[in-house]
Design a protein around this motif. Structure first.
Motif: not given
Length: 136
Positions: A95-100, A89-92
């Protein structure tokens, strides 16, 4: 890429493209255009352009080639599965994890996807299916 690495890259460009004018502003243009990329990727991009037979090596051409190199690393890596502890449920956070993860893969610091037992990583691995079945 920092300014010192940009000076080295300008010299490297000059070695591969001796007909190209290099002046006191070339390193500045390289540093500005390529500031977010590692020097090793920029150097590889210049080499790729030279090996393709390009006659000129503009900073924007180097940037486009660096992007191609980095995108290929991400594409070649394969699917990226989120860790089990990541809150769905933690979209942000996702996104941070995927970007990293994408940055690590593009930088070349994360080079091999974790192996999942029994997982087919390449369509060519499926070539043997059905070959071991005896005729009825």
């Amino acid at each position: 890429m920092n300014p010192r690495e940009a000076v080295d890259l300008a010299r490297y460009m000059r070695a591969h493209f001796p007909q190209q004018p290099i002046d006191e502003f070339t390193a500045d243009a390289l540093a500005e255009t390529l500031r977010e990329y590692p020097a090793t990727d920029c150097r590889k991009a210049v080499l790729n352009l030279a090996e393709r037979g390009e006659h000129w090596c503009a900073p924007t051409a180097v940037k486009a080639e660096v992007k191609r190199i980095r995108n290929k690393r991400v594409a070649d890596y394969g699917p990226i599965e989120p860790p089990a502890g990541l809150d769905p449920d933690d979209v942000r956070g996702y996104q941070r994890w995927l970007g990293a993860m994408h940055k690590e893969i593009a930088d070349g610091t994360l080079t091999a996807p974790p192996e999942i037992e029994g997982m087919v990583r390449d369509v060519r691995e499926l070539g043997h299916i059905g070959q071991d079945v005896p005729d009825a």
